[in-house]
Design a protein around this motif. Structure first.
Motif, PDB file in Angstrom:
ATOM      1  N   LYS A 125       0.844  -1.195   0.000  1.00  0.00           N
ATOM      2  CA  LYS A 125       0.000   0.000   0.000  1.00  0.00           C
ATOM      3  C   LYS A 125       0.877   1.242   0.000  1.00  0.00           C
ATOM      4  CE  LYS A 125      -4.025  -2.038   2.282  1.00  0.00           C
ATOM      5  NZ  LYS A 125      -3.590  -3.410   2.123  1.00  0.00           N
ATOM      6  N   ASP A 171      -3.237   0.075  -3.625  1.00  0.00           N
ATOM      7  CA  ASP A 171      -3.043  -1.225  -2.997  1.00  0.00           C
ATOM      8  C   ASP A 171      -2.639  -2.191  -4.106  1.00  0.00           C
ATOM      9  OD1 ASP A 171      -3.237  -3.741  -1.835  1.00  0.00           O
ATOM     10  OD2 ASP A 171      -4.947  -3.198  -0.585  1.00  0.00           O
ATOM     11  N   GLN A 226      -4.345  -5.862  -3.630  1.00  0.00           N
ATOM     12  CA  GLN A 226      -5.732  -5.937  -4.078  1.00  0.00           C
ATOM     13  C   GLN A 226      -5.912  -5.316  -5.461  1.00  0.00           C
ATOM     14  OE1 GLN A 226      -7.953  -7.630  -2.395  1.00  0.00           O
ATOM     15  NE2 GLN A 226      -6.565  -7.986  -0.669  1.00  0.00           N
ATOM     16  N   ASN A 273      -5.319  -1.440   7.990  1.00  0.00           N
ATOM     17  CA  ASN A 273      -5.178  -0.922   6.623  1.00  0.00           C
ATOM     18  C   ASN A 273      -6.465  -0.238   6.176  1.00  0.00           C
ATOM     19  OD1 ASN A 273      -2.495  -1.679   6.118  1.00  0.00           O
ATOM     20  ND2 ASN A 273      -3.121  -3.777   5.677  1.00  0.00           N
ATOM     21  N   ARG A 274      -6.911   0.718   6.985  1.00  0.00           N
ATOM     22  CA  ARG A 274      -8.159   1.410   6.702  1.00  0.00           C
ATOM     23  C   ARG A 274      -7.892   2.708   5.960  1.00  0.00           C
ATOM     24  NH1 ARG A 274     -10.326   2.788  12.048  1.00  0.00           N
ATOM     25  NH2 ARG A 274      -8.181   2.464  12.772  1.00  0.00           N
ATOM     26  N   THR A 300     -12.245   1.954   2.852  1.00  0.00           N
ATOM     27  CA  THR A 300     -11.716   0.610   2.613  1.00  0.00           C
ATOM     28  C   THR A 300     -11.038   0.119   3.886  1.00  0.00           C
ATOM     29  OG1 THR A 300      -9.524   1.328   1.853  1.00  0.00           O
ATOM     30  CG2 THR A 300     -11.269   1.174   0.192  1.00  0.00           C
ATOM     31  N   GLU A 301     -11.084  -1.174   4.108  1.00  0.00           N
ATOM     32  CA  GLU A 301     -10.385  -1.748   5.251  1.00  0.00           C
ATOM     33  C   GLU A 301     -10.148  -3.231   5.014  1.00  0.00           C
ATOM     34  OE1 GLU A 301     -12.688  -1.856   8.903  1.00  0.00           O
ATOM     35  OE2 GLU A 301     -14.538  -1.660   7.757  1.00  0.00           O
ATOM     36  N   ASP A 302      -9.089  -3.749   5.640  1.00  0.00           N
ATOM     37  CA  ASP A 302      -8.791  -5.173   5.581  1.00  0.00           C
ATOM     38  C   ASP A 302      -9.434  -5.852   6.784  1.00  0.00           C
ATOM     39  OD1 ASP A 302      -7.378  -4.776   3.318  1.00  0.00           O
ATOM     40  OD2 ASP A 302      -5.398  -5.015   4.214  1.00  0.00           O
ATOM     41  N   THR A 333      -7.055 -12.621   5.206  1.00  0.00           N
ATOM     42  CA  THR A 333      -7.692 -11.307   5.253  1.00  0.00           C
ATOM     43  C   THR A 333      -8.402 -11.021   3.937  1.00  0.00           C
ATOM     44  OG1 THR A 333      -5.695 -10.199   4.458  1.00  0.00           O
ATOM     45  CG2 THR A 333      -5.960 -10.407   6.852  1.00  0.00           C
ATOM     46  N   PHE A 334      -9.394 -10.149   3.999  1.00  0.00           N
ATOM     47  CA  PHE A 334     -10.105  -9.745   2.798  1.00  0.00           C
ATOM     48  C   PHE A 334     -10.446  -8.262   2.932  1.00  0.00           C
ATOM     49  CE2 PHE A 334     -13.210 -11.306   5.830  1.00  0.00           C
ATOM     50  CZ  PHE A 334     -14.205 -10.345   5.809  1.00  0.00           C
ATOM     51  N   THR A 335     -10.771  -7.649   1.823  1.00  0.00           N
ATOM     52  CA  THR A 335     -11.042  -6.211   1.801  1.00  0.00           C
ATOM     53  C   THR A 335     -12.541  -5.948   1.838  1.00  0.00           C
ATOM     54  OG1 THR A 335      -9.036  -5.768   0.548  1.00  0.00           O
ATOM     55  CG2 THR A 335     -10.748  -4.084   0.479  1.00  0.00           C
ATOM     56  N   LYS A 339     -14.574 -11.117   0.968  1.00  0.00           N
ATOM     57  CA  LYS A 339     -14.555 -12.517   1.388  1.00  0.00           C
ATOM     58  C   LYS A 339     -15.347 -13.382   0.432  1.00  0.00           C
ATOM     59  CE  LYS A 339     -15.748 -15.516   5.288  1.00  0.00           C
ATOM     60  NZ  LYS A 339     -16.292 -15.566   6.666  1.00  0.00           N
TER      61      LYS A 339
END
Length: 542
Positions: free
Chosen positions: A234, A260, A263, A279-280, A307-309, A319-321, A348
């Motif tokens: 990032k 990112d 992603q 990671n927001r 956005t956040e993980d 992890t997913f976004t 997810k």
């Protein structure tokens, strides 16, 4: 006689002023004093515990040549320069000019000012301007950092230093490299005035050519399109960045970009914030998210984007976004366009949910509902699920619209084209069947379930439940008002046609008022009727 006396007084006064103006260097002590007029004319040769004074400065050495007429001296061996109780200079040799107040100290030079220590091989100290500078490589060490450069300057009263050429700042947590740097040894603040790189090993890299970095609390103000890069993929760029490395927080103003690379998405806006915890990221003021994970980019615009993980509750190491968009959401993809008031994307399961009067388009097809779920597979839209007051419209001509409405609706997309639509719960349809590419009438039906199959952007055939009822009207015998289902509206003027259209905000098309169709149909009953279907041959394209 009186004039003569006055003249002598003036001469004596001028001499006194001149002597005082010269600000003489005084010899305070020496073990021996000798002369060598042939080798060193006008020089006093001094040896042993030599001490000079000039103003408030004291100078010590083992031996010296003192030129009292020139108000200057050469000092040798164990040279020590003392100014008050705050500044101390050391070296092997020194030339001092009392008229210019410049000391030139050479070999194994060290200048100590409180906790700041400057070392070099050649140092000039300008007492008049209180500036010490080196020009053949030097190092300054304070209580926190070590700085080296080819050329350097230090001002003891202000603790301000200037470094040029091959500048390196070493801190226990990071290293800084630059061509030119201003630095305050008391405040531990570095002023960035040229292309500069700050590296936290295996964590973060900062790139900037203008700004300020506090090396003590690791807070920075970065200007002129600076960039902060994180090792996990990032990075953020902006006209102005306020970055707090210790607390993992960044604030970006003006033409913000947050990329990112994992992603493969970029967040844009004129104001944004980033929190390393989770990671927001947040963007507002012309906020835009571009997903470039597939060949066909996706563009999402809203008043505010987040956005956040997230950590998978089942697989803790995964992890997913998650993406959230609030107010005036507009989406452009080559296979789908949409508008709504808020949106949530869950990486997810790759589901994007649109809320508050959402409308989606694919080719000439429009879908609206109370809530719409977009299911994404391998970077492309797989199917769309509208829940509550679901309504689909396809424009055939300027006045003919194929229509479907029900409690729920699913549209399946293949190769960027809508291929199948399922309608369940109070399903109603209006179709315009064709024969040899000519419309032969308008078919209006009611059923609990409808399954529509599409080929080449045309309805190929339709499946209804056995309890369906319907009427095929010749085109010239369609009753007034029967060519529109209740709840019909056509919102083509709202549709983003190009990526840049997401920033346009045409007026929302009013939806017909009426009782909403709830998505609470008995699924068991509907599933039974789905298996008992019949083909409407009148709507089949031969």
């Amino acid at each position: 006689m009186l004039r003569l006396k006055h003249g002598i007084l003036w001469i004596l006064l001028l001499i006194a002023v001149g002597v005082h103006g010269q600000n003489l260097v005084y010899l305070l002590h020496s073990n021996t004093l000798s002369f060598d007029e042939k080798r060193l004319p006008d020089a006093q040769i001094l040896r042993g515990d030599v001490i000079f004074r000039h103003d408030s400065a004291l100078m010590y050495c083992d031996s010296a040549y003192f030129f009292d007429k020139q108000n200057s001296l050469y000092a040798f061996s164990h040279v020590r320069y003392v100014q008050g109780d705050t500044l101390f200079g050391y070296g092997d040799a020194m030339y001092y000019d009392g008229n210019t107040k410049i000391a030139r100290i050479r070999k194994h030079v060290k200048l100590v000012h409180y906790q700041t220590v400057l070392t070099t091989d050649s140092l000039n100290y300008d007492r008049r301007n209180e500036l010490a500078y080196y020009f053949s490589g030097g190092k300054i060490v304070d209580s926190l950092n070590t700085l080296t450069s080819v050329w350097g300057q230090y001002n003891p009263p202000t603790s301000q230093a200037v470094f040029k050429t091959d500048v390196h700042l070493v801190n226990p947590n990071f290293t800084l490299t630059s061509d030119t740097l201003w630095y305050n040894t008391e405040a531990h603040i570095a002023d960035i005035v040229s292309p500069t790189t700050i590296v936290y090993e295996k964590e973060t890299t900062i790139l900037s050519d203008s700004g300020q970095y506090n090396t003590e609390n690791e807070q920075s103000k970065l200007y002129n399109r600076s960039r902060v890069i994180h090792q996990e993929g990032k990075d953020m760029t902006g006209d102005t960045i306020y970055y707090d490395k210790a607390n993992g927080y960044g604030r970006i103003l003006g033409a913000m970009e947050m990329r990112d690379t994992v992603q493969q998405a970029t967040l844009y806006g004129n104001y944004g914030e980033y929190y390393e915890d989770g990671n927001r990221g947040m963007a507002t003021d012309s906020a835009l998210m571009v997903d470039w994970s597939s060949e066909d980019y996706s563009y999402i615009h809203a008043d505010t984007l987040f956005t956040e993980d997230m950590v998978d509750s089942v697989q803790q190491d995964t992890t997913f976004t998650r993406i959230r968009a609030h107010h005036k959401v507009r989406i452009y993809r080559i296979d789908l366009q949409a508008v709504c008031d808020s949106l949530v994307y869950n990486g997810k399961d790759s589901i994007m949910t649109l809320y508050t009067e959402p409308v989606c388009w694919n080719e000439n097809n429009q879908l609206s509902a109370d809530t719409i779920h977009l299911y994404i597979k391998n970077g492309a839209i797989d199917h769309v699920h509208g829940i509550g007051t679901a309504f689909a419209v396809k424009q055939e001509t300027a006045t003919y619209f194929d229509q479907m409405s029900g409690k729920e609706m699913k549209g399946f997309v293949r190769e960027d084209e809508l291929k199948q639509v399922e309608v369940s719960g109070n399903a109603e349809t209006i179709f315009y069947p064709e024969d040899n590419h000519e419309f032969i009438g308008m078919n209006r039906t009611q059923s609990s379930f409808v399954n529509v199959f599409i080929e080449d952007e045309k309805i190929h055939h339709v499946l209804f439940t056995a309890s369906s009822s319907g009427t095929l009207y010749p085109l010239d015998q369609v009753p007034v008002g029967q060519d529109r289902l209740s709840g019909f509206f056509w919102a083509e003027t709202e549709r983003p046609r190009y990526p840049g259209d997401v920033f346009n905000h045409p007026e929302r098309t009013p939806r017909p008022k009426g009782a909403p169709i709830s998505a609470s149909a008995n699924e068991d009953e509907e599933n039974k009727t789905k298996g008992n279907t019949t083909r409407n041959k009148k709507n089949r394209k031969e």
